[in-house]
Design a protein around this motif. Sequence first.
Motif, PDB file in Angstrom:
ATOM      1  N   GLU A 238       0.875  -1.180   0.000  1.00 32.29           N
ATOM      2  CA  GLU A 238       0.000   0.000   0.000  1.00 32.29           C
ATOM      3  C   GLU A 238       0.906   1.221   0.000  1.00 32.29           C
ATOM      4  OE1 GLU A 238      -3.246   2.072  -0.450  1.00 32.29           O
ATOM      5  OE2 GLU A 238      -3.435  -0.078  -0.082  1.00 32.29           O
ATOM      6  N   MET A 239       0.959   1.910  -1.128  1.00 35.52           N
ATOM      7  CA  MET A 239       1.944   2.975  -1.273  1.00 35.52           C
ATOM      8  C   MET A 239       1.405   4.120  -2.112  1.00 35.52           C
ATOM      9  SD  MET A 239       4.484   0.901  -3.907  1.00 35.52           S
ATOM     10  CE  MET A 239       5.638   2.240  -4.168  1.00 35.52           C
ATOM     11  N   ALA A 240       2.066   5.257  -2.034  1.00 35.66           N
ATOM     12  CA  ALA A 240       1.708   6.426  -2.841  1.00 35.66           C
ATOM     13  C   ALA A 240       2.962   7.245  -3.098  1.00 35.66           C
ATOM     14  CB  ALA A 240       0.649   7.275  -2.140  1.00 35.66           C
ATOM     15  N   LEU A 241       2.947   7.986  -4.193  1.00 37.05           N
ATOM     16  CA  LEU A 241       4.011   8.936  -4.513  1.00 37.05           C
ATOM     17  C   LEU A 241       3.504  10.325  -4.146  1.00 37.05           C
ATOM     18  CD1 LEU A 241       6.764   9.636  -5.787  1.00 37.05           C
ATOM     19  CD2 LEU A 241       5.605   9.766  -8.009  1.00 37.05           C
ATOM     20  N   VAL A 242       4.179  10.981  -3.230  1.00 37.03           N
ATOM     21  CA  VAL A 242       3.782  12.301  -2.742  1.00 37.03           C
ATOM     22  C   VAL A 242       4.628  13.364  -3.432  1.00 37.03           C
ATOM     23  CG1 VAL A 242       3.487  13.773  -0.716  1.00 37.03           C
ATOM     24  CG2 VAL A 242       3.192  11.286  -0.513  1.00 37.03           C
ATOM     25  N   ILE A 243       3.972  14.333  -4.069  1.00 37.07           N
ATOM     26  CA  ILE A 243       4.681  15.444  -4.716  1.00 37.07           C
ATOM     27  C   ILE A 243       4.076  16.750  -4.207  1.00 37.07           C
ATOM     28  CG2 ILE A 243       5.249  16.570  -6.902  1.00 37.07           C
ATOM     29  CD1 ILE A 243       5.151  13.863  -8.251  1.00 37.07           C
ATOM     30  N   PRO A 244       4.842  17.573  -3.506  1.00 36.51           N
ATOM     31  CA  PRO A 244       4.293  18.782  -2.890  1.00 36.51           C
ATOM     32  C   PRO A 244       3.791  19.830  -3.885  1.00 36.51           C
ATOM     33  CG  PRO A 244       6.363  18.158  -1.846  1.00 36.51           C
ATOM     34  CD  PRO A 244       6.227  17.318  -3.084  1.00 36.51           C
ATOM     35  N   MET A 245       4.468  19.999  -5.043  1.00 37.25           N
ATOM     36  CA  MET A 245       4.102  21.078  -5.967  1.00 37.25           C
ATOM     37  C   MET A 245       2.976  20.614  -6.890  1.00 37.25           C
ATOM     38  SD  MET A 245       7.657  20.549  -5.829  1.00 37.25           S
ATOM     39  CE  MET A 245       8.344  20.513  -7.459  1.00 37.25           C
ATOM     40  N   SER A 246       1.889  21.385  -6.947  1.00 43.93           N
ATOM     41  CA  SER A 246       0.688  20.968  -7.685  1.00 43.93           C
ATOM     42  C   SER A 246       0.944  20.822  -9.179  1.00 43.93           C
ATOM     43  CB  SER A 246      -0.451  21.962  -7.444  1.00 43.93           C
ATOM     44  OG  SER A 246      -0.089  23.261  -7.875  1.00 43.93           O
ATOM     45  N   SER A 247       1.760  21.701  -9.765  1.00 43.51           N
ATOM     46  CA  SER A 247       2.001  21.643 -11.205  1.00 43.51           C
ATOM     47  C   SER A 247       2.737  20.363 -11.583  1.00 43.51           C
ATOM     48  CB  SER A 247       2.809  22.858 -11.660  1.00 43.51           C
ATOM     49  OG  SER A 247       3.083  22.791 -13.051  1.00 43.51           O
ATOM     50  N   PHE A 248       3.840  20.092 -10.885  1.00 47.42           N
ATOM     51  CA  PHE A 248       4.624  18.892 -11.176  1.00 47.42           C
ATOM     52  C   PHE A 248       3.827  17.636 -10.825  1.00 47.42           C
ATOM     53  CE2 PHE A 248       8.570  16.209 -10.293  1.00 47.42           C
ATOM     54  CZ  PHE A 248       8.816  16.001 -11.638  1.00 47.42           C
ATOM     55  N   ARG A 249       3.010  17.725  -9.790  1.00 52.94           N
ATOM     56  CA  ARG A 249       2.159  16.585  -9.409  1.00 52.94           C
ATOM     57  C   ARG A 249       1.193  16.229 -10.539  1.00 52.94           C
ATOM     58  NH1 ARG A 249       0.718  18.409  -4.752  1.00 52.94           N
ATOM     59  NH2 ARG A 249      -1.355  19.220  -5.167  1.00 52.94           N
ATOM     60  N   LYS A 250       0.621  17.229 -11.162  1.00 52.94           N
ATOM     61  CA  LYS A 250      -0.292  16.996 -12.285  1.00 52.94           C
ATOM     62  C   LYS A 250       0.438  16.332 -13.448  1.00 52.94           C
ATOM     63  CE  LYS A 250      -4.003  17.438 -14.879  1.00 52.94           C
ATOM     64  NZ  LYS A 250      -5.198  16.577 -14.661  1.00 52.94           N
ATOM     65  N   THR A 251       1.644  16.769 -13.733  1.00 52.75           N
ATOM     66  CA  THR A 251       2.426  16.192 -14.828  1.00 52.75           C
ATOM     67  C   THR A 251       2.714  14.714 -14.570  1.00 52.75           C
ATOM     68  OG1 THR A 251       3.448  18.317 -15.359  1.00 52.75           O
ATOM     69  CG2 THR A 251       4.619  16.342 -16.065  1.00 52.75           C
ATOM     70  N   ILE A 252       3.155  14.386 -13.370  1.00 51.56           N
ATOM     71  CA  ILE A 252       3.485  12.990 -13.056  1.00 51.56           C
ATOM     72  C   ILE A 252       2.220  12.138 -12.979  1.00 51.56           C
ATOM     73  CG2 ILE A 252       4.608  11.456 -11.392  1.00 51.56           C
ATOM     74  CD1 ILE A 252       6.464  13.288 -13.062  1.00 51.56           C
ATOM     75  N   SER A 253       1.104  12.721 -12.564  1.00 48.39           N
ATOM     76  CA  SER A 253      -0.177  11.994 -12.591  1.00 48.39           C
ATOM     77  C   SER A 253      -0.514  11.560 -14.005  1.00 48.39           C
ATOM     78  CB  SER A 253      -1.302  12.874 -12.035  1.00 48.39           C
ATOM     79  OG  SER A 253      -1.121  13.141 -10.672  1.00 48.39           O
TER      80      SER A 253
END
Length: 725
Positions: A238-253
């Motif tokens: 059970e895991m997740a990748l946490v990315i603090p910055m919303s812009s970069f998070r959207k790209t990796i999503s």
Amino acid sequence: MSKKFFIQQSEFSDVNLVDLPIHYYNYLSWPLVYFLSEEKNREAYVGETTDLITRMKTHIKSERKNKLVSLHLIFSDLFNKSATLDIESNLIKYLSADGYYKLQNGNLGIANHQFYQKKEVYWDLFRDIWSELRGLGIAKHSLEHIDNSDLFKYSPYKSLSPEQIDGLKTILKCLLDENAFVSLIEGGAGTGKSILAIFLFKLLKTDLSDFNYSDFDETDEELFQLQKNVREKYGQVEMALVIPMSSFRKTISNVFKNIKGLNAKMVIGPSEVVKKKYDLLIVDESHRLRRRVNLGSYYGTFDKNSELLHLDKDHSSELDWIMIQSKKSILFYDQKQSIKPSDVSAHDFEKLRLKTTTRYERLTTQFRVIGGMRYVNFINNLLDNSTKDLKPYSDHSYESFLYESLDDMVDAINAREKQFGLSRMIAGFAWEWISKEDKSKYDIVIGETKLHWNSVTVDWVNTANAIHEVGCIHTIQGYDLNYAGVIIGPEISYDPVNKTIIVRKELYKDKAGKNSIKDDEILKNYIINVYKTILLRGIKGTFIYVCDKNLRDHFQNFWNIKTIKENTESYSIQNYKSSEHSIPYYDLNIAAGSFSDFQTVENVSYIELPNLLKSTGDYFACRVVGESMNTIIPNGSVALFRKYYGGSRNGLICLVESSSISDYDLGGQYTIKEYQSKKTYSEEGWQHEEIALIPHSSDKIYKPIVLRDEELLDFKVIGEFVRVL
């Protein structure tokens, strides 16, 4: 064979396996590459083998692979084991990023073998295979298009460096160690932290029950065993990748959405970790995790989450949330990319590093900028005032210099965008974002130059209008560019008396980045970190314009200057060699529209190379006239070439010579175009079927020049284009 390779398609089924030995008798024990696919769900698998029948029987028994219905076999008499592993790896990387199929492949053991003629023969072979796969509808995009895509840049199908593999082993050992709870992986910008985070996520989410470990040598065995042990211990993690910055998070999503076994919901923001417990949280860009300082509208969410976790809101941070909500955590960290007071302090990360339950690894190899650690160290020393022994930066492989004119820098970025793509303007936060409310107003006005800030905050780099705007630290952190044009704003200056960089707090417009800071030295560190971050975005080059005169005068001691307008008049053409930096200048009047009127090369002149280029003895220069290459080489420019000695030319801009042109109205001998060729093969070897010389012009009147048959008899490549001088 009449070709270097051939591709055969057949049905993938039990019945078809009976026919394979009959049809492919000569290749049953020969290295080959294969592609299994089905169209309904667009799933596929890429493999290589020296035992075709046994491998296919294994796949038929696989619950996942027996749902694939089509088999493509790629054969070549040039194949050996290393070559097929390399071509398999490239197919996995590029097909995954192409986006049409979702691959069932895991990412463990992606080969990065070095072998004889890997570049000279097998990369060209792979390009030809890719072109045929596009013709078969298996691949959709060009390799050049994929190279610039996020799905390729952040793909989990990567060949890790030895240093990254060591980091991966540290992480896997931490997951197996009952006394270890945190893996802290520290590395500067461009050291592959994000790639390693995404690679690890894919690795732990892939079913490797039928993975063929026998293809890889003993150096991989420890990694394979560690991965097996982790899977046995945790099962489905059970895991997740946490990315603090919303812009970069959207790209990796968006990247995760297109990878088999992953999905966009696996990429979350820090506030989402409070919703449930995790076996493992991987945090990329963990230096951007927040504490309760200058949070604006986020105060309410921060306080609520801290209360849910029974934390003192005034003395806790998102880093604490990670520690509480996960059994194990992996943090990718770079202190030099902490850019505002809301970021978790370096002191907190240092305390975490020193705990006995933390395992630490450092990444140092530079993967982003071609200038490598030499350029990275130059930027750090320059901005840290460590200039006593600092030498002026010069590297012929990496373009980096100061511009006297901002207009010229904007033009240069536009030219690089047309040639390479992913070229963007970036600036420090020294201007208000007034166009957010009124699109008719300009945000950045410097002399006669007027520019807008980024019109969107999420995934700005990939928007259609990005080339016409200027990005800030919040829209660029985490991203790669081919070229970056950086405006260093007036919020930092240079004190020539005390010989130090100073800040002007009143000119720094990021309110969340300066409010609550009473110590100017702390603010200076944040602002310097902003510039360290944005000056390390460019893979191929970084251009700089400095607003403050004192700082510009200081930087001129260490950076080469790009003078006003790139024109040939700034280069002195002489009839003698004046120094070791002089190179031959041929007055050919090379036509960038058609072959020019014939001119013999009798009188050679010389031209002085710019300081950033070192003469290797292979350079020469010519003036290019005409408009057919004007998106890359302006009419009238002096262009720098490297003498051609052999090797692949496909896709390169070349200076070529031919006197066998069927349309003699075109005249003589020389032209410069992008070179493309088609070859035919026979038992005697290969020969050109045709050569196409491709224009790159804003004027659509220019068409490719195609040479065939007798026109090729005296065709010759003189040089490869390097750059416009």
